[in-house]
Design a protein around this motif. Structure first.
Motif, PDB file in Angstrom:
ATOM      1  N   ARG A 176      -5.750  -1.888  -3.163  1.00  0.00           N
ATOM      2  CA  ARG A 176      -4.867  -2.570  -2.224  1.00  0.00           C
ATOM      3  C   ARG A 176      -3.637  -1.708  -2.034  1.00  0.00           C
ATOM      4  O   ARG A 176      -3.180  -1.048  -2.975  1.00  0.00           O
ATOM      5  CB  ARG A 176      -4.460  -3.944  -2.769  1.00  0.00           C
ATOM      6  CG  ARG A 176      -5.634  -4.881  -3.007  1.00  0.00           C
ATOM      7  CD  ARG A 176      -5.226  -6.135  -3.738  1.00  0.00           C
ATOM      8  NE  ARG A 176      -4.722  -5.892  -5.087  1.00  0.00           N
ATOM      9  CZ  ARG A 176      -5.497  -5.607  -6.147  1.00  0.00           C
ATOM     10  NH1 ARG A 176      -6.811  -5.525  -5.999  1.00  0.00           N
ATOM     11  NH2 ARG A 176      -4.961  -5.388  -7.334  1.00  0.00           N
ATOM     12  N   VAL A 177      -3.119  -1.740  -0.817  1.00  0.00           N
ATOM     13  CA  VAL A 177      -1.865  -1.043  -0.545  1.00  0.00           C
ATOM     14  C   VAL A 177      -0.903  -2.030   0.085  1.00  0.00           C
ATOM     15  O   VAL A 177      -1.287  -2.780   0.993  1.00  0.00           O
ATOM     16  CB  VAL A 177      -2.081   0.168   0.392  1.00  0.00           C
ATOM     17  CG1 VAL A 177      -0.745   0.709   0.900  1.00  0.00           C
ATOM     18  CG2 VAL A 177      -2.847   1.271  -0.323  1.00  0.00           C
ATOM     19  N   GLY A 178       0.312  -2.042  -0.414  1.00  0.00           N
ATOM     20  CA  GLY A 178       1.370  -2.870   0.162  1.00  0.00           C
ATOM     21  C   GLY A 178       2.553  -1.995   0.536  1.00  0.00           C
ATOM     22  O   GLY A 178       2.989  -1.151  -0.255  1.00  0.00           O
ATOM     23  N   LYS A 230       6.410  -2.297   1.884  1.00  0.00           N
ATOM     24  CA  LYS A 230       7.494  -3.260   2.059  1.00  0.00           C
ATOM     25  C   LYS A 230       8.488  -2.734   3.094  1.00  0.00           C
ATOM     26  O   LYS A 230       9.005  -1.633   2.946  1.00  0.00           O
ATOM     27  CB  LYS A 230       8.199  -3.487   0.724  1.00  0.00           C
ATOM     28  CG  LYS A 230       9.191  -4.636   0.761  1.00  0.00           C
ATOM     29  CD  LYS A 230       9.736  -4.927  -0.624  1.00  0.00           C
ATOM     30  CE  LYS A 230      10.511  -6.239  -0.607  1.00  0.00           C
ATOM     31  NZ  LYS A 230      11.041  -6.549  -1.951  1.00  0.00           N
ATOM     32  N   TRP A 276       6.032  -7.236   5.292  1.00  0.00           N
ATOM     33  CA  TRP A 276       5.062  -6.439   4.560  1.00  0.00           C
ATOM     34  C   TRP A 276       3.919  -5.980   5.463  1.00  0.00           C
ATOM     35  O   TRP A 276       3.571  -6.652   6.430  1.00  0.00           O
ATOM     36  CB  TRP A 276       4.436  -7.276   3.435  1.00  0.00           C
ATOM     37  CG  TRP A 276       5.348  -7.546   2.283  1.00  0.00           C
ATOM     38  CD1 TRP A 276       6.218  -8.594   2.169  1.00  0.00           C
ATOM     39  CD2 TRP A 276       5.499  -6.777   1.089  1.00  0.00           C
ATOM     40  NE1 TRP A 276       6.887  -8.520   0.978  1.00  0.00           N
ATOM     41  CE2 TRP A 276       6.450  -7.412   0.288  1.00  0.00           C
ATOM     42  CE3 TRP A 276       4.889  -5.596   0.625  1.00  0.00           C
ATOM     43  CZ2 TRP A 276       6.841  -6.928  -0.961  1.00  0.00           C
ATOM     44  CZ3 TRP A 276       5.263  -5.110  -0.625  1.00  0.00           C
ATOM     45  CH2 TRP A 276       6.240  -5.769  -1.403  1.00  0.00           C
ATOM     46  N   TYR A 331      -0.084  -4.921   4.624  1.00  0.00           N
ATOM     47  CA  TYR A 331      -0.987  -5.055   3.480  1.00  0.00           C
ATOM     48  C   TYR A 331      -2.417  -4.728   3.894  1.00  0.00           C
ATOM     49  O   TYR A 331      -2.853  -5.095   4.981  1.00  0.00           O
ATOM     50  CB  TYR A 331      -0.913  -6.515   2.990  1.00  0.00           C
ATOM     51  CG  TYR A 331      -1.954  -6.914   1.988  1.00  0.00           C
ATOM     52  CD1 TYR A 331      -1.727  -6.756   0.630  1.00  0.00           C
ATOM     53  CD2 TYR A 331      -3.163  -7.474   2.403  1.00  0.00           C
ATOM     54  CE1 TYR A 331      -2.682  -7.130  -0.296  1.00  0.00           C
ATOM     55  CE2 TYR A 331      -4.127  -7.852   1.478  1.00  0.00           C
ATOM     56  CZ  TYR A 331      -3.879  -7.675   0.128  1.00  0.00           C
ATOM     57  OH  TYR A 331      -4.818  -8.052  -0.780  1.00  0.00           O
ATOM     58  N   GLU A 385      -6.468  -4.464   1.975  1.00  0.00           N
ATOM     59  CA  GLU A 385      -7.272  -4.679   0.775  1.00  0.00           C
ATOM     60  C   GLU A 385      -8.673  -4.124   0.995  1.00  0.00           C
ATOM     61  O   GLU A 385      -9.172  -4.108   2.111  1.00  0.00           O
ATOM     62  CB  GLU A 385      -7.348  -6.188   0.521  1.00  0.00           C
ATOM     63  CG  GLU A 385      -8.228  -6.587  -0.622  1.00  0.00           C
ATOM     64  CD  GLU A 385      -8.179  -8.090  -0.895  1.00  0.00           C
ATOM     65  OE1 GLU A 385      -7.648  -8.836  -0.042  1.00  0.00           O
ATOM     66  OE2 GLU A 385      -8.665  -8.499  -1.947  1.00  0.00           O
TER      67      GLU A 385
END
Ligand SMILES: [Zn+2]
Lengths: 117, 224
Positions: free
Chosen positions: A67-69, A71, A76, A78, A80
């Motif tokens: 997963r990459v988030g 900010k 956000w 996001y 997955e």
């Protein structure tokens, strides 16, 4: 593309942090899902060349899928299910998740210049 | 299958639509020396098949599919004109703008026959939208070519009846397979198992021949 190497991808994410970048984010199960299986749904969404600046970025996962988030000031970004990565044209970070048949299911791409239309 | 067309124009949105849907009919026309031009709507940029095993990615896919398209057109010996729309977006464009774009090209080529998708019965939104725009384009012409519209949505025959054009293209099976197989990045799903069709057993081959051996169309009835 090749299997995600977490340190290298994290390094790229860090390099894009606090810069104005272009994002391509996408998820899809194909245009034919409900054609081949009438109990299935066609779902998908993509944003191409959204201009954003993120101030924090992290890749997390178990070695198979990640997963990459990202900010941003007000929210956000996001994704997955990311499994593979590649640097495209020397500077664009492409992340994608593929199913067993090699079909793209999710993508998150970051670049300092717009992606081709 | 007898046709004495002057020039045939195929209007479909994705590289590979021509090979799956009309390669046999196209080969038939070409065997009679009839020119065929493919107006391909997009480069299939948003396809999710990336080759099997994967060799394309979202950014390299357009160029790869463009080359596959050119190869398929070479196999089918037809002219190619790429219309430059973006995969999955045709239905959001101004339909009249696309129709005028197509009309301009059709007036130059002056085809006697146009092959396209049957609006609302061709599953993919791009198919439906480009089919509708193509029919609109022909509707706007003073001298209208015949239009063959291809439908394959589930249960389309219940609503539309039987297609009136049923082309037996079994004589062009190998050519059609070779055209389909040009679209290597789209392997997997449908064509994966057919990659080595020449080495497949007679049974599998027979099944493929039956599946790809006819191409059906509805002659479009213009209401205006
Ligand atoms: Zn298509």
């Amino acid at each position: 593309m090749k299997p995600i190497e977490v340190e290298s991808v994290q390094q790229c994410l860090d390099d894009f942090t606090n810069k104005q970048v272009y994002i391509h984010v996408e998820t899809t199960n194909g245009a034919y899902a409900s054609h081949f299986d009438d109990k299935a749904y066609n779902v998908g969404a993509y944003v191409r060349n959204a201009q954003v600046t993120f101030n924090q970025a992290k890749i997390v996962g178990d070695g198979n899928a990640y997963r990459v988030g990202l900010k941003t000031e007000f929210g956000w970004i996001y994704a997955e299910g990311l499994t593979d990565w590649v640097i495209h044209e020397g500077s664009k970070l492409l992340l994608a998740g593929h199913d067993r048949e090699g079909r793209l299911m999710v993508a998150l791409q970051i670049s300092e210049t717009p992606f081709n239309n | 299958m007898i046709n004495l067309e002057k020039h045939v124009v195929v209007i479909l949105p994705h590289p590979d639509d021509e090979s799956f849907g009309a390669a046999g009919s196209i080969s038939h026309f070409r065997s009679q020396g009839i020119p065929v031009t493919y107006l391909c709507g997009t480069l299939g940029q948003m396809g999710r098949n990336m080759g099997s095993p994967t060799f394309a990615n979202r950014e390299t896919l357009p160029l790869i599919r463009k080359q596959e398209l050119k190869n398929a057109c070479k196999v089918l010996d037809m002219d190619l004109k790429m219309l430059g729309y973006r995969d999955k977006t045709i239905e959001f464009e101004d339909q009249m703008e696309i129709a005028q774009h197509l009309k301009g090209i059709l007036e130059e080529i002056k085809p006697s026959l146009v092959i396209t998708h049957y609006p609302n019965y061709a599953v993919h939104p791009d198919h439906n939208a480009l089919g509708a725009a193509a029919i609109k384009a022909v509707e706007l012409m003073d001298e209208r070519p015949t239009v063959w519209a291809q439908a394959f949505a589930r249960g389309f025959k219940k609503e539309l009846g039987e297609p009136d054009v049923i082309n037996d293209v079994s004589a062009y099976f190998e050519k059609k397979m070779d055209a389909i197989l040009c679209h290597d990045s789209q392997a997997g799903g449908i064509i994966g198992p057919l990659k080595n069709y020449k080495e497949l057993g007679e049974e599998v081959l027979q099944e493929a021949k039956e599946r790809f051996g006819t191409e059906e169309f509805f002659t479009w009835q213009f209401s205006v």
